[in-house]
Structure formats: structure tokens, C-alpha cells
Design a protein around this motif. Structure first.
Motif, PDB file in Angstrom:
ATOM      1  N   ALA A 182     210.007  68.330 -13.227  1.00  0.00           N
ATOM      2  CA  ALA A 182     209.949  68.755 -11.828  1.00  0.00           C
ATOM      3  C   ALA A 182     210.317  70.236 -11.704  1.00  0.00           C
ATOM      4  CB  ALA A 182     210.882  67.893 -10.976  1.00  0.00           C
ATOM      5  N   TRP A 183     211.269  70.694 -12.553  1.00  0.00           N
ATOM      6  CA  TRP A 183     211.639  72.109 -12.516  1.00  0.00           C
ATOM      7  C   TRP A 183     210.456  73.006 -12.859  1.00  0.00           C
ATOM      8  CZ3 TRP A 183     214.943  74.337  -9.813  1.00  0.00           C
ATOM      9  CH2 TRP A 183     216.210  73.794  -9.587  1.00  0.00           C
ATOM     10  N   TRP A 184     209.654  72.577 -13.855  1.00  0.00           N
ATOM     11  CA  TRP A 184     208.462  73.367 -14.197  1.00  0.00           C
ATOM     12  C   TRP A 184     207.581  73.551 -12.970  1.00  0.00           C
ATOM     13  CZ3 TRP A 184     207.105  76.300 -18.184  1.00  0.00           C
ATOM     14  CH2 TRP A 184     207.739  76.123 -19.410  1.00  0.00           C
ATOM     15  N   MET A 225     208.413  73.224  -9.796  1.00  0.00           N
ATOM     16  CA  MET A 225     209.077  74.013  -8.746  1.00  0.00           C
ATOM     17  C   MET A 225     209.029  75.507  -9.068  1.00  0.00           C
ATOM     18  SD  MET A 225     212.346  71.766  -7.472  1.00  0.00           S
ATOM     19  CE  MET A 225     212.935  71.011  -8.969  1.00  0.00           C
ATOM     20  N   VAL A 226     209.300  75.842 -10.335  1.00  0.00           N
ATOM     21  CA  VAL A 226     209.306  77.258 -10.719  1.00  0.00           C
ATOM     22  C   VAL A 226     207.903  77.855 -10.586  1.00  0.00           C
ATOM     23  CG1 VAL A 226     209.573  78.830 -12.677  1.00  0.00           C
ATOM     24  CG2 VAL A 226     211.338  77.148 -12.186  1.00  0.00           C
ATOM     25  N   LEU A 227     206.880  77.100 -11.005  1.00  0.00           N
ATOM     26  CA  LEU A 227     205.510  77.619 -10.893  1.00  0.00           C
ATOM     27  C   LEU A 227     205.113  77.819  -9.428  1.00  0.00           C
ATOM     28  CD1 LEU A 227     203.695  75.628 -13.712  1.00  0.00           C
ATOM     29  CD2 LEU A 227     204.031  78.107 -13.577  1.00  0.00           C
ATOM     30  N   VAL A 228     205.430  76.830  -8.583  1.00  0.00           N
ATOM     31  CA  VAL A 228     205.093  76.959  -7.160  1.00  0.00           C
ATOM     32  C   VAL A 228     205.822  78.153  -6.550  1.00  0.00           C
ATOM     33  CG1 VAL A 228     205.368  75.861  -4.888  1.00  0.00           C
ATOM     34  CG2 VAL A 228     204.537  74.519  -6.823  1.00  0.00           C
ATOM     35  N   PHE A 229     207.097  78.302  -6.889  1.00  0.00           N
ATOM     36  CA  PHE A 229     207.896  79.401  -6.359  1.00  0.00           C
ATOM     37  C   PHE A 229     207.339  80.755  -6.811  1.00  0.00           C
ATOM     38  CE2 PHE A 229     212.148  81.710  -6.303  1.00  0.00           C
ATOM     39  CZ  PHE A 229     212.202  81.786  -4.927  1.00  0.00           C
ATOM     40  N   ALA A 230     206.973  80.839  -8.101  1.00  0.00           N
ATOM     41  CA  ALA A 230     206.438  82.104  -8.624  1.00  0.00           C
ATOM     42  C   ALA A 230     205.103  82.443  -7.958  1.00  0.00           C
ATOM     43  CB  ALA A 230     206.264  82.006 -10.139  1.00  0.00           C
ATOM     44  N   LEU A 231     204.244  81.444  -7.792  1.00  0.00           N
ATOM     45  CA  LEU A 231     202.949  81.687  -7.137  1.00  0.00           C
ATOM     46  C   LEU A 231     203.140  82.132  -5.694  1.00  0.00           C
ATOM     47  CD1 LEU A 231     200.668  78.782  -8.423  1.00  0.00           C
ATOM     48  CD2 LEU A 231     200.441  81.242  -8.859  1.00  0.00           C
ATOM     49  N   ALA A 232     204.094  81.482  -4.988  1.00  0.00           N
ATOM     50  CA  ALA A 232     204.345  81.847  -3.594  1.00  0.00           C
ATOM     51  C   ALA A 232     204.825  83.287  -3.503  1.00  0.00           C
ATOM     52  CB  ALA A 232     205.365  80.898  -2.972  1.00  0.00           C
ATOM     53  N   LEU A 233     205.727  83.683  -4.413  1.00  0.00           N
ATOM     54  CA  LEU A 233     206.238  85.056  -4.375  1.00  0.00           C
ATOM     55  C   LEU A 233     205.135  86.062  -4.675  1.00  0.00           C
ATOM     56  CD1 LEU A 233     209.784  84.956  -5.949  1.00  0.00           C
ATOM     57  CD2 LEU A 233     209.119  85.064  -3.565  1.00  0.00           C
ATOM     58  N   ALA A 234     204.167  85.646  -5.515  1.00  0.00           N
ATOM     59  CA  ALA A 234     203.037  86.531  -5.791  1.00  0.00           C
ATOM     60  C   ALA A 234     202.254  86.787  -4.509  1.00  0.00           C
ATOM     61  CB  ALA A 234     202.136  85.922  -6.864  1.00  0.00           C
ATOM     62  N   GLY A 235     202.364  85.882  -3.539  1.00  0.00           N
ATOM     63  CA  GLY A 235     201.702  86.063  -2.249  1.00  0.00           C
ATOM     64  C   GLY A 235     202.486  86.945  -1.293  1.00  0.00           C
ATOM     65  N   GLY A 236     203.532  87.604  -1.782  1.00  0.00           N
ATOM     66  CA  GLY A 236     204.284  88.539  -0.952  1.00  0.00           C
ATOM     67  C   GLY A 236     205.081  87.842   0.134  1.00  0.00           C
ATOM     68  N   ARG A 237     205.382  88.563   1.218  1.00  0.00           N
ATOM     69  CA  ARG A 237     206.207  88.019   2.280  1.00  0.00           C
ATOM     70  C   ARG A 237     205.559  86.787   2.910  1.00  0.00           C
ATOM     71  NH1 ARG A 237     207.716  91.834   7.119  1.00  0.00           N
ATOM     72  NH2 ARG A 237     209.515  92.452   5.883  1.00  0.00           N
ATOM     73  N   THR A 238     204.222  86.837   3.085  1.00  0.00           N
ATOM     74  CA  THR A 238     203.532  85.687   3.668  1.00  0.00           C
ATOM     75  C   THR A 238     203.687  84.459   2.771  1.00  0.00           C
ATOM     76  OG1 THR A 238     201.933  87.248   4.497  1.00  0.00           O
ATOM     77  CG2 THR A 238     201.353  84.927   4.668  1.00  0.00           C
ATOM     78  N   GLY A 239     203.480  84.652   1.474  1.00  0.00           N
ATOM     79  CA  GLY A 239     203.594  83.541   0.541  1.00  0.00           C
ATOM     80  C   GLY A 239     204.981  82.916   0.585  1.00  0.00           C
TER      81      GLY A 239
END
Lengths: 317, 206
Positions: free
Chosen positions: A53-55, A57-71
Motif C-alpha cells: 500500500a505504501w508503494w 501511496m508514494v506513487l500517487v503522492f509523487a504524481l500529484a506533486l508533479a501536477g504542481g499546486r493543482t495536483g
């Protein structure tokens, strides 16, 4: 903050986190290959479920941050939605609360995160504590069902405060103007989430390894003094060691990390008390091995708002 | 199924997941393609679609919610959803005289084609607390199509998502439990059978 700057710090942070996950997965796989007693096997199975589950969560979090403030804003908005859905499921409301709950989910939650995304600080701080606080009981009162009215109203407001208002202070870090730190705010968000979550993980690990004396047995038999001390100390040390991604000096980073880990522990305790009260072990089952969204972010609920205001008070003009 | 129906069905299923977070628990049986009647407690307009959407995709095409014509035929949107997307079988709830005997005809037709049905034997939505006594339709279906498996289903908390009288939904984690199939016993009369079927749903409340 204008745009996110991609630099060496990002690669070090991401590399570090993925490195930890790889090590954890290797250790987990090695443990599952060893002959163990039944309860030991159950622990290892749960551990591996948590790591998987951590994998995610970390991937989703990293992808969201790649989307900047909106992400980041959208990600935390979705997390708030899922957490509030769990909270409302376990705190039975009456028919008279239906419209208030609709407003909470589909008006106040999106509006609040829109304020986060557009960095409207003034309204962001008062929308839920003032306007939702006054409007929602009125909407419930219009349905003229007075049984348990105060209790029902308090539960809805509490759910909004914890699941939406408090959590949203994490992405709200992106709206702060910290001198000499422009373009790096997302690293501060990662630092906060990393320290708080590492504290949870290390408290769990230290507790499993050395835990003897339960700290609040009536609330949560799995939280021990040894886990608490070991986890908080180790996570604070990690926070201090990562001072170079923050606007803090090393000693400040250590002190603030200690503060947010203690707050995270407090969040876990308070949410345990609620779970005891309504008679469940977990808020949900959305994250394998972890329980629900609210089980995973209970510590962040308490740490994020205080951290936000510490940074805003001492590190912005 | 046309492309637009398929897209709308996917959107409806996604929206339902957001609103109910529902996961099917197959306690007494697994998904199977033979004709079945899934019968459940009823507390919201979403009930039929929740059960339908929780089935595996291949079964969904052959499983049809039984719904009241007076509600699902009342507007073009509802009519479209009922017929094109969910493949609902619409029945008259307020039939009188000769028509009363014909009410179940479309259900027999569907079963004879090899379809499964989703049925709410209470006949109307309840408040989500008590399960009302079952109407006799389930008994007639069981008696005249004895090969069809009758699967009890319990829907938990749907009345809080979209209660009677509410126009807008609230998201909540709902439960959906499938029990062990029943059969009409030899010579079993209507009332004991309906009571037994109702008890089977009640037993899944947990």
C-alpha cells in the motif's frame, strides 16, 4: 510560490523514499520466506500488505506533486472526501441531517479546497470554522428534528474540521511566501508528510520489536512506551537530518519535527478514542493493511494545521 | 448495448462507487451465470443499481433490476436509464382486476430468456430500519420456475445515501452481502415461504 523548481533536492528526496521502499520490500519478502509461528506470520503478512500500500501511496503522492499546486490540492481534496465519507458512515446521523451532509460534501469541501488552490488565505481560515459552523446547524434546524440536535450538529462540524479543514493545511503550505524559499514549498509539504508518516511507521516498528509497556492501554493496546519513544526520537532525527530541504536551520528542523511527531501521536490517540467510542477497529478498508483513509492520516490531521501556523508565524514576513 | 449506453453505464457505476464505496461480499454463494432472482431489502432508489453494478460485468448484461413503472417511466431520463442502461424490467404496482394477474408476466419472460432478476419483495422503500413483510410475487416466481435460484441480498446503509424524500445523495460506505440460495420446499405454503425468505435477508444484517 510561483512554480515548482526541480533540483537536486527533489531527486535526493524521491531517491531516498524509493530506496526505503525497496529495502522494506526486500526485508518483507525475506521475512515471509522464514518459518514463523501463526501470529508471527499474520504480522509479516500485514507488514507486506502495508508495504504494498505504501508503494501505491508514494506513487500517487509523487504524481500529484508533479501536477504542481493543482495536483496537490486535488489529491488532498480527494483524501478529505474519502476521510469524511468514512467519518460520516460511523457517526449515525438522522434524516434531518441529510441536507447538511450534502452541503458538507458537495459545497463546503470543494469550496474550501478551491480557496486552498487559489491561495485565498483570509477566507480559507474562516470558511469552515465560521460560515459552515453557523450555516449547517441552521440547515438541520429547518428540518425541525430536534432529537439529539446538539450532538448531531457537533458531529458534522467535527467531521468537517478534522477531515477537511485540518488536512487541507498540508497543501496550504504551498500558498506561503517564505523568503529565499520560492519554488520549494512542495518540498516542505513532502518533509511534513514524510516526518509524520515515518513517525507512525517507526512507532509501529519499535513497538513490534521492543514494545512492552502499553502507553494508554484502554485506548490502544498496540501503542507502547518503547514504540512511542523510539518512533518519535527516530522520526525527529530524520526530520533534522533533512533540514536542507526546508527553510529551517538543523536545530529548528529537529525541534519542529519533534513537535509534529508529538502532534501526530496525539492525532492517533484522539482518533483511537473515537473508534473505541463507536466500536470499530478501523475507519474503513480502502488501504490494504492500513484500514481506512482516516486511519492513515489521523496523525496528519493534527500535525498539519499547527505546522502550517508555525511556518507562517516564524518563517514568513 | 450501444457505445453511449456503455459510457453512461460506466459513468453511473463510477458515481455509485464514489457515493457508496460498495464492495460485494459473497457470503453464501459466488457469482454464477444461471438464472437467479436476487431479492433484497429496499430503502433507496439506488438499491437496484447498486446490486446490478456490483455484479461481474459479464453477469450484468443478463441481470435485470425489477422496478416500478410509475417511477422509472415518469421522465425521459429515467426511461432512458431504465431501458437502455440498466435493462430494467418495469412492472405495474397499482394494477387492478384482470391486469393484476398479468403483473408478473414480464418477469417470467425474462427468466425464460435466461436472464436473472433483482427484486425487492417489500414492494416499496422502507426507512432502512425494519424490513417490511414480503409481497407474494417472489412466491409465485419460485413456484412456477422452481429451477431458478433465489439469492437473499442485504443492502446496508443505502437509506442514508438517498433516503425517501431526498432529492440529493450523501456519500457513505455501504454494505452489500449475498447469502446462500433458497429453494421453495415441496408443498411449502406462501406465508411460511415468504417469512423464511424475509428471515434470510434479515440474517445477513450482521
Amino acid at each position: 510560490m510561483s512554480t515548482t523548481t526541480l533540483d537536486g533536492a527533489w531527486f535526493a528526496l524521491l531517491g531516498g523514499v524509493f530506496g526505503i521502499l525497496v529495502v522494506a520490500s526486500v526485508v518483507g519478502t525475506w521475512l515471509s520466506g522464514r518459518p514463523l509461528a501463526a501470529d508471527g506470520q499474520a504480522t509479516v503478512e500485514n507488514l507486506n500488505a502495508r508495504i504494498r500500500a505504501w508503494w501505491v501511496m508514494v506513487l500517487v503522492f509523487a504524481l500529484a506533486l508533479a501536477g504542481g499546486r493543482t495536483g496537490a490540492t486535488v489529491l488532498f481534496g480527494v483524501m478529505s472526501f474519502l476521510a469524511l465519507r468514512e467519518f460520516v458512515t460511523l457517526t449515525p446521523a438522522r434524516r434531518g441531517d441529510h441536507e447538511s451532509l450534502f452541503w458538507s460534501f458537495f459545497v463546503f469541501l470543494p469550496l474550501h479546497y478551491w480557496l486552498v488552490g487559489t491561495a485565498w488565505y483570509g477566507l480559507f481560515t474562516i470558511l469552515i470554522p465560521v460560515y459552515a459552523f453557523l450555516f449547517l446547524p441552521l440547515r438541520s434546524a429547518l428540518n425541525a428534528d430536534t432529537r439529539g440536535f446538539l450532538e448531531r450538529t457537533a458531529k458534522i462540524q467535527w467531521g468537517l474540521m478534522v477531515c477537511v479543514y485540518c488536512v487541507s493545511h498540508a497543501p496550504a503550505l504551498l500558498m506561503l511566501d517564505i523568503p529565499g524559499y520560492a519554488g520549494h514549498n512542495a518540498q516542505l509539504l513532502v518533509w511534513l508528510v514524510l516526518v509524520v508518516q515515518m513517525s507512525d511507521v517507526l512507532q509501529y516498528v519499535c513497538g513490534k520489536l521492543w514494545g512492552r509497556r502499553p502507553i494508554v492501554p484502554k485506548l490502544s493496546p498496540s501503542k507502547t512506551v518503547e514504540g512511542f519513544v523510539g518512533g518519535i526520537a527516530a522520526a525527529s532525527a530524520i526530520g533534522a537530518a533533512l533540514w536542507w530541504v526546508t527553510p529551517f536551520a538543523p536545530w529548528q528542523a529537529g525541534l519542529i519535527a519533534l513537535l509534529v511527531t508529538l502532534l501526530g501521536f496525539a492525532g492517533g490517540l484522539v482518533m483511537s478514542a473515537i473508534k473505541r467510542d463507536v466500536g470499530v477497529k478501523d475507519f474503513g478498508a480502502i488501504l490494504e493493511g492500513h484500514g481506512g483513509m482516516l486511519d492513515r492520516i489521523d496523525s496528519l490531521c493534527f500535525a498539519a494545521p499547527v505546522f502550517f501556523h508555525v511556518v507562517r508565524y516564524w518563517f514568513t514576513p | 448495448m450501444s457505445l453511449s449506453s456503455r459510457l453512461i453505464s460506466a459513468a453511473c457505476i463510477a458515481a455509485l462507487r464514489v457515493l457508496t464505496g460498495v464492495r460485494a461480499q459473497w457470503l453464501g454463494c459466488g457469482p454464477a451465470s444461471q438464472p437467479r432472482i436476487y431479492f433484497a431489502n429496499h430503502s433507496s432508489h439506488l438499491d437496484g443499481v447498486v446490486i446490478w453494478s456490483a455484479l461481474p460485468r459479464t453477469l450484468r448484461a443478463h441481470t435485470r433490476p425489477v422496478a416500478a413503472r410509475d417511477y422509472w417511466d415518469a421522465s425521459p431520463l429515467r426511461r432512458f436509464l431504465a431501458s437502455e442502461v440498466f435493462g430494467a424490467v418495469l412492472i405495474e404496482r397499482k394494477a387492478t382486476g384482470h391486469a393484476r394477474g398479468q403483473v408478473l408476466e414480464p418477469l417470467f419472460d425474462a427468466l425464460d430468456r435466461g436472464d436473472s432478476l433483482i427484486l425487492f419483495p417489500e414492494g416499496t422503500r422502507g426507512d432502512g430500519e425494519a424490513i417490511a413483510p414480503f409481497k407474494s410475487g417472489l412466491y409465485h416466481l419460485a413456484r412456477q420456475r422452481p429451477a431458478v435460484e433465489l439469492v437473499p441480498v442485504y443492502l446496508d446503509k443505502l437509506h442514508r445515501v438517498l433516503p425517501k424524500g431526498a432529492a440529493l445523495p450523501v456519500p457513505l460506505l455501504c454494505g452489500l452481502r449475498f447469502g446462500a440460495p433458497l429453494m421453495l420446499a415441496d408443498g411449502e405454503c406462501r406465508e411460511p415461504f415468504l417469512a423464511r425468505a424475509r428471515a434470510a435477508v434479515e440474517a445477513l444484517r450482521g
